[in-house]
Every structure is written in structure tokens, then in C-alpha cells.
Design a protein around this motif. Structure first.
Motif, PDB file in Angstrom:
ATOM      1  N   VAL A  64       7.889  60.758  58.056  1.00 29.48           N
ATOM      2  CA  VAL A  64       9.341  60.899  57.935  1.00 29.48           C
ATOM      3  C   VAL A  64       9.864  62.245  58.440  1.00 29.48           C
ATOM      4  N   LYS A  65       8.947  63.137  58.808  1.00 27.73           N
ATOM      5  CA  LYS A  65       9.377  64.452  59.292  1.00 27.73           C
ATOM      6  C   LYS A  65      10.337  64.299  60.457  1.00 27.73           C
ATOM      7  N   SER A  66      11.327  65.107  60.520  1.00 24.98           N
ATOM      8  CA  SER A  66      12.380  65.172  61.539  1.00 24.98           C
ATOM      9  C   SER A  66      13.415  64.058  61.384  1.00 24.98           C
ATOM     10  N   ARG A  67      13.151  63.078  60.509  1.00 27.50           N
ATOM     11  CA  ARG A  67      14.138  62.009  60.291  1.00 27.50           C
ATOM     12  C   ARG A  67      14.757  62.056  58.908  1.00 27.50           C
ATOM     13  N   PHE A  68      14.005  62.490  57.911  1.00 27.65           N
ATOM     14  CA  PHE A  68      14.483  62.552  56.538  1.00 27.65           C
ATOM     15  C   PHE A  68      14.710  64.007  56.153  1.00 27.65           C
ATOM     16  N   SER A  69      15.659  64.199  55.244  1.00 30.26           N
ATOM     17  CA  SER A  69      15.941  65.549  54.756  1.00 30.26           C
ATOM     18  C   SER A  69      16.246  65.496  53.267  1.00 30.26           C
ATOM     19  N   VAL A  70      15.524  66.311  52.503  1.00 32.15           N
ATOM     20  CA  VAL A  70      15.737  66.373  51.063  1.00 32.15           C
ATOM     21  C   VAL A  70      16.435  67.689  50.749  1.00 32.15           C
ATOM     22  N   SER A  71      17.357  67.650  49.808  1.00 32.70           N
ATOM     23  CA  SER A  71      18.117  68.852  49.468  1.00 32.70           C
ATOM     24  C   SER A  71      18.438  68.850  47.982  1.00 32.70           C
ATOM     25  N   ARG A  72      19.196  69.852  47.588  1.00 34.82           N
ATOM     26  CA  ARG A  72      19.574  69.973  46.187  1.00 34.82           C
ATOM     27  C   ARG A  72      21.013  70.441  46.086  1.00 34.82           C
ATOM     28  N   ASP A  73      21.728  69.810  45.192  1.00 34.27           N
ATOM     29  CA  ASP A  73      23.060  70.293  44.831  1.00 34.27           C
ATOM     30  C   ASP A  73      22.907  70.900  43.448  1.00 34.27           C
ATOM     31  N   GLY A  74      22.649  72.186  43.402  1.00 31.27           N
ATOM     32  CA  GLY A  74      22.344  72.841  42.137  1.00 31.27           C
ATOM     33  C   GLY A  74      23.473  72.782  41.138  1.00 31.27           C
ATOM     34  N   ALA A  75      24.694  72.751  41.650  1.00 30.44           N
ATOM     35  CA  ALA A  75      25.839  72.719  40.746  1.00 30.44           C
ATOM     36  C   ALA A  75      25.906  71.417  39.966  1.00 30.44           C
ATOM     37  N   ARG A  76      25.293  70.374  40.544  1.00 34.72           N
ATOM     38  CA  ARG A  76      25.370  69.056  39.908  1.00 34.72           C
ATOM     39  C   ARG A  76      23.999  68.524  39.538  1.00 34.72           C
ATOM     40  N   ASP A  77      22.944  69.318  39.775  1.00 32.33           N
ATOM     41  CA  ASP A  77      21.586  68.857  39.461  1.00 32.33           C
ATOM     42  C   ASP A  77      21.297  67.517  40.129  1.00 32.33           C
ATOM     43  N   THR A  78      21.547  67.434  41.399  1.00 30.31           N
ATOM     44  CA  THR A  78      21.214  66.225  42.152  1.00 30.31           C
ATOM     45  C   THR A  78      20.247  66.578  43.261  1.00 30.31           C
ATOM     46  N   GLY A  79      19.491  65.570  43.692  1.00 29.62           N
ATOM     47  CA  GLY A  79      18.523  65.789  44.755  1.00 29.62           C
ATOM     48  C   GLY A  79      18.618  64.701  45.793  1.00 29.62           C
ATOM     49  N   PRO A  80      19.603  64.743  46.699  1.00 27.67           N
ATOM     50  CA  PRO A  80      19.799  63.676  47.673  1.00 27.67           C
ATOM     51  C   PRO A  80      18.717  63.629  48.752  1.00 27.67           C
ATOM     52  N   LEU A  81      18.541  62.454  49.329  1.00 30.96           N
ATOM     53  CA  LEU A  81      17.617  62.230  50.434  1.00 30.96           C
ATOM     54  C   LEU A  81      18.399  61.582  51.566  1.00 30.96           C
ATOM     55  N   GLN A  82      18.539  62.284  52.658  1.00 31.12           N
ATOM     56  CA  GLN A  82      19.185  61.750  53.846  1.00 31.12           C
ATOM     57  C   GLN A  82      18.128  61.123  54.735  1.00 31.12           C
ATOM     58  N   MET A  83      18.302  59.844  55.060  1.00 31.76           N
ATOM     59  CA  MET A  83      17.317  59.120  55.858  1.00 31.76           C
ATOM     60  C   MET A  83      17.972  58.643  57.137  1.00 31.76           C
ATOM     61  N   ASN A  84      17.444  59.066  58.259  1.00 33.83           N
ATOM     62  CA  ASN A  84      17.963  58.677  59.567  1.00 33.83           C
ATOM     63  C   ASN A  84      16.918  57.900  60.356  1.00 33.83           C
ATOM     64  N   SER A  85      17.367  57.156  61.335  1.00 31.23           N
ATOM     65  CA  SER A  85      16.477  56.405  62.218  1.00 31.23           C
ATOM     66  C   SER A  85      15.474  55.581  61.426  1.00 31.23           C
ATOM     67  N   LEU A  86      15.970  54.807  60.497  1.00 30.83           N
ATOM     68  CA  LEU A  86      15.100  54.022  59.627  1.00 30.83           C
ATOM     69  C   LEU A  86      14.417  52.888  60.386  1.00 30.83           C
ATOM     70  N   HIS A  87      13.175  52.597  59.973  1.00 26.76           N
ATOM     71  CA  HIS A  87      12.379  51.534  60.567  1.00 26.76           C
ATOM     72  C   HIS A  87      12.247  50.384  59.567  1.00 26.76           C
ATOM     73  N   PRO A  88      12.080  49.156  60.042  1.00 27.20           N
ATOM     74  CA  PRO A  88      11.913  48.013  59.124  1.00 27.20           C
ATOM     75  C   PRO A  88      10.747  48.191  58.155  1.00 27.20           C
ATOM     76  N   GLU A  89       9.677  48.849  58.609  1.00 26.46           N
ATOM     77  CA  GLU A  89       8.520  49.030  57.728  1.00 26.46           C
ATOM     78  C   GLU A  89       8.794  50.022  56.608  1.00 26.46           C
ATOM     79  N   GLU A  90       9.956  50.645  56.628  1.00 27.82           N
ATOM     80  CA  GLU A  90      10.324  51.552  55.547  1.00 27.82           C
ATOM     81  C   GLU A  90      11.123  50.845  54.449  1.00 27.82           C
TER      82      GLU A  90
END
Length: 127
Positions: A64-90
Motif C-alpha cells: 500500500v506504500k505510496s497509495r495509502f496515507s495514515v494520519s492523526r487528528d489530535g484535536a479529535r482523537d481520530t486516525g483516518p486512512l486515505q486510500m487511493n488507487s484501490l485494487h479489487p483484491e483489496e
């Protein structure tokens, strides 16, 4: 105890994008890192990505390197995952995870390192 609730899953075309969210509540001050695993039907859970809340180190599965990005919104204690260029096997159920234990590049991929798991959110990628 930390409670994790995922959202943002759904159906997307191959090559498309989705953004998953994970809201943490409870003893969030104990969290060292948050991240994501996924499990496809008939397969074992596999590590996707993680972010250390102390220091900001990020870890990604090679697939998933270069396609997915994990981050944190510390103010809200959230940990979103942005997923790009998704494949059917995912196509899989994606689980938010959190741990109070220190991680490194070796231990980060082990499910047993994480003592808090959400219920998961389904991601389906249509070919």
C-alpha cells in the motif's frame, strides 16, 4: 480501555479512493499508536498501516506504500486512512487498531501487538 469506531467504508470502482475514519474514545491518553488491519474473506488479518502518536513515525505494508496515507487528528482523537488507487483484491473488512505498546518496524505488523480493535468497516472494490 479504548473504544474505536470506524466509518467511511463502502463500494468503489477499481482505481478509486476512499477515506476511512476511526474515532477513539475512553482512555485515549494511553494510546502509543493507531492504525489499520484488513481481512479479506477466507484470509488472515493483515497489517495495512500505523502511526505512532509519539514521534509521528509511520509504517505501511509494502503493498500500500505510496497509495495509502495514515494520519492523526489530535484535536479529535481520530486516525483516518486515505486510500487511493484501490485494487479489487483489496476488498476486505478494515479494522482500526490502537496500542499502548511501543512499536518498531518489526513488531508493527503483528496483530497481537494491538490491544484495542474496532468492529471494522467493509470496503468493496469493484473491478
Amino acid at each position: 480501555q479504548v473504544e474505536l469506531v470506524e466509518s467511511g467504508g463502502g463500494l468503489v470502482q477499481s482505481g478509486g479512493s476512499l477515506r476511512l475514519s476511526c474515532d477513539a474514545s475512553g482512555r485515549t491518553s494511553s494510546i502509543y499508536a493507531m492504525g489499520w488491519f484488513r481481512q479479506a474473506p477466507g484470509k488472515e488479518r493483515e497489517f495495512v498501516a500505523a502511526l505512532s502518536w509519539t514521534g509521528g513515525s509511520t509504517y505501511y505494508a509494502d503493498s500500500v506504500k505510496s497509495r495509502f496515507s495514515v494520519s492523526r487528528d489530535g484535536a479529535r482523537d481520530t486516525g483516518p486512512l486515505q486510500m487511493n488507487s484501490l485494487h479489487p483484491e483489496e476488498t476486505a473488512r478494515y479494522f482500526c487498531i490502537a496500542t499502548r505498546w511501543t512499536l518498531n518496524a518489526i513488531t508493527v505488523v503483528a496483530a497481537k501487538q494491538y490491544d484495542n480493535w474496532g468492529q471494522g468497516t467493509q470496503v468493496t472494490v469493484r473491478a
